[in-house]
Design a protein around this motif. Structure first.
Motif, PDB file in Angstrom:
ATOM      1  N   ILE A 192       1.061  -1.349   0.300  1.00  0.00           N
ATOM      2  CA  ILE A 192      -0.514   0.008  -0.192  1.00  0.00           C
ATOM      3  C   ILE A 192       0.586   1.210   0.347  1.00  0.00           C
ATOM      4  O   ILE A 192       0.147   2.386  -0.783  1.00  0.00           O
ATOM      5  CB  ILE A 192      -0.926   0.050   1.108  1.00  0.00           C
ATOM      6  N   ASN A 193       1.758   1.529   0.782  1.00  0.00           N
ATOM      7  CA  ASN A 193       2.695   1.979   1.068  1.00  0.00           C
ATOM      8  C   ASN A 193       3.401   2.496  -0.163  1.00  0.00           C
ATOM      9  O   ASN A 193       3.846   3.875  -0.608  1.00  0.00           O
ATOM     10  CB  ASN A 193       3.978   2.262   2.142  1.00  0.00           C
ATOM     11  N   CYS A 194       3.690   1.314  -1.052  1.00  0.00           N
ATOM     12  CA  CYS A 194       4.729   1.882  -2.044  1.00  0.00           C
ATOM     13  C   CYS A 194       3.283   1.907  -3.678  1.00  0.00           C
ATOM     14  O   CYS A 194       4.101   1.698  -4.526  1.00  0.00           O
ATOM     15  CB  CYS A 194       5.788   0.623  -2.927  1.00  0.00           C
ATOM     16  N   GLN A 195       2.768   1.737  -3.554  1.00  0.00           N
ATOM     17  CA  GLN A 195       1.726   1.980  -5.299  1.00  0.00           C
ATOM     18  C   GLN A 195       2.108   3.065  -5.851  1.00  0.00           C
ATOM     19  O   GLN A 195       2.156   2.850  -6.703  1.00  0.00           O
ATOM     20  CB  GLN A 195       0.448   1.564  -4.680  1.00  0.00           C
ATOM     21  N   LYS A 196       2.411   4.407  -4.644  1.00  0.00           N
ATOM     22  CA  LYS A 196       1.954   6.113  -6.319  1.00  0.00           C
ATOM     23  C   LYS A 196       4.093   5.437  -6.942  1.00  0.00           C
ATOM     24  O   LYS A 196       4.122   5.575  -8.235  1.00  0.00           O
ATOM     25  CB  LYS A 196       2.165   6.774  -5.155  1.00  0.00           C
ATOM     26  N   VAL A 197       4.864   4.817  -5.803  1.00  0.00           N
ATOM     27  CA  VAL A 197       6.189   4.654  -6.439  1.00  0.00           C
ATOM     28  C   VAL A 197       6.426   3.636  -7.096  1.00  0.00           C
ATOM     29  O   VAL A 197       6.870   3.569  -8.915  1.00  0.00           O
ATOM     30  CB  VAL A 197       7.538   4.788  -5.808  1.00  0.00           C
ATOM     31  N   LEU A 198       5.505   2.098  -7.526  1.00  0.00           N
ATOM     32  CA  LEU A 198       5.199   1.281  -8.206  1.00  0.00           C
ATOM     33  C   LEU A 198       4.306   1.655  -9.713  1.00  0.00           C
ATOM     34  O   LEU A 198       5.313   1.096 -10.415  1.00  0.00           O
ATOM     35  CB  LEU A 198       5.475   0.050  -7.694  1.00  0.00           C
ATOM     36  N   LEU A 199       3.549   2.205  -9.044  1.00  0.00           N
ATOM     37  CA  LEU A 199       2.734   3.194 -10.513  1.00  0.00           C
ATOM     38  C   LEU A 199       3.904   3.925 -11.574  1.00  0.00           C
ATOM     39  O   LEU A 199       4.192   3.595 -12.837  1.00  0.00           O
ATOM     40  CB  LEU A 199       1.565   3.706 -10.425  1.00  0.00           C
ATOM     41  N   ALA A 200       4.691   4.636 -10.835  1.00  0.00           N
ATOM     42  CA  ALA A 200       5.358   5.882 -11.132  1.00  0.00           C
ATOM     43  C   ALA A 200       6.664   4.929 -12.366  1.00  0.00           C
ATOM     44  O   ALA A 200       6.968   4.846 -13.447  1.00  0.00           O
ATOM     45  CB  ALA A 200       6.013   6.742 -10.718  1.00  0.00           C
ATOM     46  N   ILE A 201       7.547   4.125 -11.876  1.00  0.00           N
ATOM     47  CA  ILE A 201       8.720   3.793 -11.998  1.00  0.00           C
ATOM     48  C   ILE A 201       8.068   2.312 -12.822  1.00  0.00           C
ATOM     49  O   ILE A 201       9.269   1.451 -13.736  1.00  0.00           O
ATOM     50  CB  ILE A 201       9.455   3.573 -10.763  1.00  0.00           C
ATOM     51  N   GLY A 202       6.551   2.211 -12.885  1.00  0.00           N
ATOM     52  CA  GLY A 202       6.215   0.392 -13.553  1.00  0.00           C
ATOM     53  C   GLY A 202       6.662   0.966 -15.234  1.00  0.00           C
ATOM     54  O   GLY A 202       6.359   0.012 -16.080  1.00  0.00           O
ATOM     55  N   ASP A 203       6.014   1.891 -15.106  1.00  0.00           N
ATOM     56  CA  ASP A 203       6.911   2.547 -17.230  1.00  0.00           C
ATOM     57  C   ASP A 203       7.558   2.667 -17.703  1.00  0.00           C
ATOM     58  O   ASP A 203       8.414   3.532 -17.434  1.00  0.00           O
ATOM     59  CB  ASP A 203       5.393   3.535 -17.057  1.00  0.00           C
ATOM     60  N   GLU A 204       7.719   1.915 -18.799  1.00  0.00           N
ATOM     61  CA  GLU A 204       9.143   2.010 -19.633  1.00  0.00           C
ATOM     62  C   GLU A 204       9.472   3.523 -19.757  1.00  0.00           C
ATOM     63  O   GLU A 204      10.555   3.517 -19.726  1.00  0.00           O
ATOM     64  CB  GLU A 204       8.549   0.981 -20.925  1.00  0.00           C
ATOM     65  N   THR A 205       8.812   4.354 -20.031  1.00  0.00           N
ATOM     66  CA  THR A 205       9.136   5.428 -20.652  1.00  0.00           C
ATOM     67  C   THR A 205       9.911   6.492 -19.600  1.00  0.00           C
ATOM     68  O   THR A 205      10.489   6.696 -19.274  1.00  0.00           O
ATOM     69  CB  THR A 205       7.912   6.279 -21.035  1.00  0.00           C
ATOM     70  N   ARG A 206       9.051   6.375 -17.933  1.00  0.00           N
ATOM     71  CA  ARG A 206       9.810   6.973 -16.878  1.00  0.00           C
ATOM     72  C   ARG A 206      11.028   6.014 -16.542  1.00  0.00           C
ATOM     73  O   ARG A 206      11.445   6.933 -16.298  1.00  0.00           O
ATOM     74  CB  ARG A 206       8.758   6.754 -16.280  1.00  0.00           C
ATOM     75  N   GLN A 207      11.031   5.021 -16.777  1.00  0.00           N
ATOM     76  CA  GLN A 207      12.423   4.051 -16.245  1.00  0.00           C
ATOM     77  C   GLN A 207      13.250   5.109 -16.796  1.00  0.00           C
ATOM     78  O   GLN A 207      14.837   4.727 -16.768  1.00  0.00           O
ATOM     79  CB  GLN A 207      12.058   2.636 -16.798  1.00  0.00           C
ATOM     80  N   SER A 208      13.424   5.343 -18.291  1.00  0.00           N
ATOM     81  CA  SER A 208      14.055   5.866 -19.328  1.00  0.00           C
ATOM     82  C   SER A 208      14.731   7.090 -18.680  1.00  0.00           C
ATOM     83  O   SER A 208      15.568   7.324 -19.145  1.00  0.00           O
ATOM     84  CB  SER A 208      13.678   5.626 -20.810  1.00  0.00           C
ATOM     85  N   ILE A 209      13.400   7.749 -18.788  1.00  0.00           N
ATOM     86  CA  ILE A 209      13.674   8.837 -18.064  1.00  0.00           C
ATOM     87  C   ILE A 209      14.782   8.530 -16.367  1.00  0.00           C
ATOM     88  O   ILE A 209      15.953   9.669 -16.551  1.00  0.00           O
ATOM     89  CB  ILE A 209      12.285  10.047 -17.636  1.00  0.00           C
ATOM     90  N   LEU A 210      14.032   7.958 -15.446  1.00  0.00           N
ATOM     91  CA  LEU A 210      15.159   7.861 -14.822  1.00  0.00           C
ATOM     92  C   LEU A 210      16.489   7.524 -14.653  1.00  0.00           C
ATOM     93  O   LEU A 210      17.872   8.101 -14.115  1.00  0.00           O
ATOM     94  CB  LEU A 210      14.343   7.307 -14.116  1.00  0.00           C
ATOM     95  N   LEU A 211      17.059   6.704 -15.814  1.00  0.00           N
ATOM     96  CA  LEU A 211      17.895   6.489 -16.219  1.00  0.00           C
ATOM     97  C   LEU A 211      18.881   7.124 -16.296  1.00  0.00           C
ATOM     98  O   LEU A 211      19.955   7.131 -16.581  1.00  0.00           O
ATOM     99  CB  LEU A 211      17.473   4.738 -17.659  1.00  0.00           C
ATOM    100  N   VAL A 212      18.153   7.686 -17.235  1.00  0.00           N
ATOM    101  CA  VAL A 212      18.738   9.212 -17.713  1.00  0.00           C
ATOM    102  C   VAL A 212      19.074  10.540 -17.021  1.00  0.00           C
ATOM    103  O   VAL A 212      20.438  10.796 -16.279  1.00  0.00           O
ATOM    104  CB  VAL A 212      17.884  10.186 -19.171  1.00  0.00           C
ATOM    105  N   LEU A 213      18.511  10.544 -15.764  1.00  0.00           N
ATOM    106  CA  LEU A 213      18.644  10.723 -14.509  1.00  0.00           C
ATOM    107  C   LEU A 213      20.109  10.596 -13.604  1.00  0.00           C
ATOM    108  O   LEU A 213      20.845  10.935 -13.769  1.00  0.00           O
ATOM    109  CB  LEU A 213      17.304  11.528 -13.781  1.00  0.00           C
ATOM    110  N   MET A 214      19.873   9.077 -14.431  1.00  0.00           N
ATOM    111  CA  MET A 214      21.055   8.307 -12.977  1.00  0.00           C
ATOM    112  C   MET A 214      22.250   8.403 -13.499  1.00  0.00           C
ATOM    113  O   MET A 214      23.353   8.410 -13.513  1.00  0.00           O
ATOM    114  CB  MET A 214      20.661   6.769 -13.138  1.00  0.00           C
ATOM    115  N   GLY A 215      21.903   8.704 -14.893  1.00  0.00           N
ATOM    116  CA  GLY A 215      23.625   8.578 -15.733  1.00  0.00           C
ATOM    117  C   GLY A 215      24.065  10.262 -16.158  1.00  0.00           C
ATOM    118  O   GLY A 215      25.515   9.785 -16.353  1.00  0.00           O
ATOM    119  N   THR A 216      23.529  10.963 -15.527  1.00  0.00           N
ATOM    120  CA  THR A 216      24.355  12.589 -15.877  1.00  0.00           C
ATOM    121  C   THR A 216      25.563  12.427 -15.142  1.00  0.00           C
ATOM    122  O   THR A 216      24.983  12.212 -13.599  1.00  0.00           O
ATOM    123  CB  THR A 216      23.506  13.401 -15.696  1.00  0.00           C
TER     124      THR A 216
END
Length: 116
Positions: free
Chosen positions: A15-39
């Motif tokens: 229940i506590n993780c629902q928003k995060v799981l939904l947010a990071i479950g999307d492939e497009t958002r994962q690619s954005i996170l990887l860009v942010l991590m890679g800089t």
């Protein structure tokens, strides 16, 4: 702690993780996170910079950044009229760590070391 208590704790973790799981479950958002991590930039990236690296449209990047911000995964810093996005290091992502640790502990307790 008995089995049902552990299951209830894991249920609460989900229940506590629902928003995060939904947010990071999307492939497009994962690619954005990887860009942010890679800089190498510690100050974050602007929408245009993320757009260049993901080959997404500006409106698409802005939409996905909003979802990630609403979930607490990333933060935005304003500098004049410029917005910089970066990963929230004290993030809700820590909730995922707790969830996984509790699942791992449960699996070890009730299914042995190999999880089977």
């Amino acid at each position: 702690m008995n089995k049902q208590d552990q299951i209830n704790m894991i249920r609460e973790d989900f229940i506590n993780c629902q928003k995060v799981l939904l947010a990071i479950g999307d492939e497009t958002r994962q690619s954005i996170l990887l860009v942010l991590m890679g800089t190498d930039c510690q100050t974050g990236l602007r929408v245009g910079e993320i757009t260049e690296q993901t080959h997404l449209s500006r409106p698409a990047v802005s939409h996905h950044l909003k979802v990630l911000r609403d979930a607490g995964v990333i933060l935005m810093r304003k500098e004049g009229t410029k917005n910089f996005y970066y990963i929230n290091v004290s993030t809700e992502l820590g909730l995922l760590r707790t969830l996984m640790l509790n699942i791992d502990k449960f699996m070890q307790n009730y299914y042995g070391n190999d999880g089977m």
